[in-house]
Write a protein that holds these residues in place. Structure first.
Motif, PDB file in Angstrom:
ATOM      1  N   TYR B 391      60.161  16.503   5.132  1.00 51.55           N
ATOM      2  CA  TYR B 391      61.144  15.677   4.819  1.00 51.55           C
ATOM      3  C   TYR B 391      61.330  14.294   5.697  1.00 51.55           C
ATOM      4  O   TYR B 391      61.287  13.245   5.374  1.00 51.55           O
ATOM      5  CB  TYR B 391      62.583  16.207   5.004  1.00 51.55           C
ATOM      6  N   LEU B 392      61.149  14.695   7.123  1.00 48.74           N
ATOM      7  CA  LEU B 392      61.330  13.476   7.887  1.00 48.74           C
ATOM      8  C   LEU B 392      59.987  12.462   7.887  1.00 48.74           C
ATOM      9  O   LEU B 392      60.102  11.328   7.668  1.00 48.74           O
ATOM     10  CB  LEU B 392      61.382  13.712   9.359  1.00 48.74           C
ATOM     11  N   ARG B 393      58.881  13.196   7.705  1.00 45.95           N
ATOM     12  CA  ARG B 393      57.824  12.571   7.487  1.00 45.95           C
ATOM     13  C   ARG B 393      57.608  11.734   6.347  1.00 45.95           C
ATOM     14  O   ARG B 393      57.090  10.681   6.308  1.00 45.95           O
ATOM     15  CB  ARG B 393      56.423  13.408   7.427  1.00 45.95           C
ATOM     16  N   SER B 394      58.193  12.317   5.136  1.00 41.91           N
ATOM     17  CA  SER B 394      57.940  11.579   3.984  1.00 41.91           C
ATOM     18  C   SER B 394      59.072  10.144   3.841  1.00 41.91           C
ATOM     19  O   SER B 394      59.139   9.522   3.030  1.00 41.91           O
ATOM     20  CB  SER B 394      58.684  12.295   2.644  1.00 41.91           C
ATOM     21  N   ARG B 395      59.795  10.040   4.896  1.00 42.35           N
ATOM     22  CA  ARG B 395      60.458   8.871   5.257  1.00 42.35           C
ATOM     23  C   ARG B 395      59.849   7.892   6.202  1.00 42.35           C
ATOM     24  O   ARG B 395      60.350   6.880   6.493  1.00 42.35           O
ATOM     25  CB  ARG B 395      62.005   9.236   5.834  1.00 42.35           C
TER      26      ARG B 395
END
Lengths: 251, 439
Positions: B391-395
């Motif tokens: 989730y964090l990487r996708s941002r």
């Protein structure tokens, strides 16, 4: 902007995508519809770079670059954004802290100076109005204890802050009441620009009353079996998916 | 030379020398001799002892520690204290260098209402006030190392806060080990008493700069009289080869409130025993713990909350973050005695493994003899959440930054519960540096 050619993907050895071809140009909105288990969410996650999915064949070009080889963070920095169907709760990390880190990572990639706390706060204030998000939610840990509607609204808020080129909305309408749906759709429409595009994955035609697509695709068994204008979504709403399946088998 | 096979002989030999040095302190001579008999009868523990199953103290028994403390307060040590201690507390601190009170580094601008002095002074002037607190019966947590400490106790802080007194600035106790000449042991003893309805915040900080092996064997006895409120924080940042064994005994009386934080970061072996006895009604006891280990470190927390009387609450949350081949232990005992009706006790232990080679042993131990009580416990051991990392990487956040963010958030759940802001700031920086130095 996005060129998907003969894309095959699997998870744990199960084939989910079986040769997807899709072309999205700047300024367009594409809707992807299809029955449960047809591969809609898989396609969304493969585009965002989820590593549990294994791309076994085909290619994805994004602005001419090979997307498959890019880690998820690099895709995000290049302008791809996935609004999750099930946004993840992250206890202990505040929404603002997380968003500032994300925005500054993207700005760094674009050779822009990082925003300091003051600049960032005034920047997000404008974005908050866009999706009518409660100030209180910003100081809370990411998605923790948010209602279903708040989570979805938070996804669109992040999208507003990060200003992606290609937004992929994975069943953003599921679990939303009609008012929340309108707010989310309004947000998406306001963010629409000639140089960005969106892929809207949905079960229901309902969302497409608010976010009007240029093209509607029907995904079935990991392939796009039918494409058409927005009237295709109305026909699906009216007649279900069986006629599409019959059409495909008869080919 | 004592044989390695008889680890106690070493301590006995040092005790006979020690006794000669302290000939003036006759009133507590008997007390010390009793303690010697006690540690002799306990014997040096081994991992056959249930309390030491996961942390084998026999490796400690093999080291011949020097008991002759080196009084050295060079400019170098001063610099190290300024660098490694919490700066915002510089005005209210007692400093012990290699176990010995350092007048020149201490800054005792405390409120005149409190009695505060090195234990060595109190033993000289009014030994009875020390004995009164130390001799308090301990049902739980008696052990070899506490008796050993009692035999040798001379250094540490004596703090007595009178009734109805609120001390706003935290009292900061620094124990710094800087001697590099030979393996040495120190036995600090802190003796603290809060009068009725008094309120204070006390921070014990164990700092190591010596590269050699040394052994901190600390004991603290802390009394909270009726209506007293205390935030007590123990920070253990000993150096990499250090052995730290500590026992903290709280006695709580009616309507007192204890908020205890234990932060374990340093040492090759760190063992912390924390015991609170809830002796009367309407007491609140909160234990929060955070351990951060790497390499081949072993950090062991044994806690006991003893509910003796009715209508008391205890809340316990211990978290551990393990990296490398490090090992962790959590053993949490809760006793609810038969008179302790309407007890509300909650215990939680959460472990985050950052490496496949790290191991954690966790053991909740609830013994309930009353029937109208609410007691819950839970333990989890796991890795970072892959969904959250994605989730964090996708941002746009890098994988390393995402991992650090989640790890820090896990730690901050404990750090965030500490009231003293300078302690939170200090710990956040330490956690941040720890995460960064891994790369």
């Amino acid at each position: 902007m996005l060129e998907i050619k003969n894309l095959h993907a699997s998870i744990n050895g199960n084939k989910i995508l079986n040769g997807i071809n899709l072309s999205v140009r700047a300024g367009e909105i594409h809707a992807i519809m299809g029955p449960n288990g047809s591969g809609k969410s898989t396609l969304a996650h493969v585009l965002a770079g989820r590593e549990v999915y294994n791309v076994t064949d085909g290619e994805i070009l994004y602005n001419g670059k090979n997307l498959i080889e890019m880690p998820p963070e690099e895709r995000a920095r290049e302008g791809i954004f996935l609004a999750f169907q099930y946004p993840v709760e992250i206890p202990g990390v505040s929404n603002t802290y997380f968003l500032k880190a994300a925005l500054n990572a993207i700005r760094k990639h674009q050779n822009l100076e990082p925003m300091d706390a003051v600049e960032f706060l005034s920047y997000i204030k404008k974005k908050m109005k866009l999706v009518e998000i409660d100030r209180d939610l910003l100081n809370r840990p990411v998605n923790e204890g948010f209602s279903g509607g708040e989570k979805k609204r938070n996804e669109i808020f992040q999208m507003a802050v990060l200003e992606p080129k290609l937004a992929i909305l994975d069943e953003t309408d599921s679990g939303l009441d009609i008012d929340a749906l309108r707010i989310v759709a309004d947000g998406v429409n306001k963010l629409r620009k000639p140089d960005n595009a969106a892929i809207v994955v949905t079960h229901y035609q309902r969302l497409l009353n608010y976010i009007v697509p240029d093209v509607v695709h029907v995904l079935w068994d990991g392939r796009i079996v039918k494409s058409g204008g927005k009237e295709l979504a109305l026909k699906l709403e009216d007649q279900g998916y069986d006629w599409v399946k019959d059409d495909t088998k008869n080919k | 030379m004592p044989q390695a096979s008889d680890p106690i002989a070493n301590y006995l030999e040092h005790f006979s020398k020690f006794e000669k040095e302290i000939s003036g302190e006759s009133e507590i001579r008997k007390f010390r001799q009793d303690a010697v008999e006690e540690f002799k009868s306990f014997g040096f523990p081994t991992n056959k002892n249930e309390e030491w199953r996961f942390t084998n103290p026999s490796q400690i028994s093999k080291i011949h520690f020097n008991h002759q403390l080196q009084k050295q307060i060079s400019g170098e040590v001063k610099k190290q204290i300024d660098e490694l201690a919490i700066k915002k507390f510089a005005q209210n601190r007692l400093v012990f260098v290699n176990g010995i009170f350092s007048n020149e580094s201490s800054n005792t601008q405390f409120s005149p209402a409190i009695k505060i002095s090195p234990v060595s002074e109190t033993l000289h002037q009014s030994p009875e006030s020390v004995i009164e607190i130390v001799k308090r019966p301990m049902i739980e947590g008696r052990n070899f190392f506490t008796s050993l400490n009692t035999a040798f106790m001379r250094n540490g802080a004596f703090i007595s806060i009178p009734d109805n007194t609120t001390i706003t600035d935290p009292i900061y106790l620094i124990f710094i080990a800087s001697d590099d000449t030979t393996p040495f042991v120190m036995h600090p003893r802190n003796i603290i008493s809060l009068g009725r309805n008094s309120e204070a915040s006390i921070v014990e900080h164990y700092i190591g700069v010596s590269k050699n092996v040394y052994f901190t064997n600390v004991v603290s006895n802390i009394i909270l009289n009726q209506g007293a409120k205390l935030e007590h924080t123990k920070i253990q940042t000993e150096s990499v080869n250090a052995i730290h064994i500590g026992s903290t005994y709280f006695h709580q009386f009616e309507s007192s409130k204890l908020h205890q934080n234990t932060i374990m970061i340093g040492g090759a072996i760190g063992r912390n025993n924390l015991i609170s006895t809830l002796n009367s009604k309407n007491i609140e006891c909160t234990f929060n713990g955070l351990s951060l280990s790497e390499g081949e470190q072993l950090l062991d927390n044994h806690t006991t909350i003893d509910h003796v009387m009715p209508n008391c609450e205890s809340h316990e949350l211990y978290k551990a973050i393990l990296n490398g081949k490090s090992r962790g232990v959590f053993n949490g005992k809760i006793f609810v005695r038969k008179d302790a009706q309407k007890t509300d006790a909650k215990q939680t232990n959460r472990t985050l493994l950052l490496s496949d080679e790290a191991t954690m042993d966790t053991k909740p131990q609830l013994e309930i003899f009353a029937d109208d009580v609410k007691c819950t416990h839970g333990a989890t051991i796991g890795y970072l959440d892959a969904d959250a990392i994605f989730y964090l990487r996708s941002r746009g956040i890098s994988e390393n930054a995402a991992r650090d963010m989640l790890t820090h958030a896990f730690a901050n759940d404990i750090i965030g519960r500490i009231s003293a802001e300078p302690v939170r700031e200090y710990l956040n920086k330490i956690v941040h540096d720890k995460l960064n130095q891994r790369r």
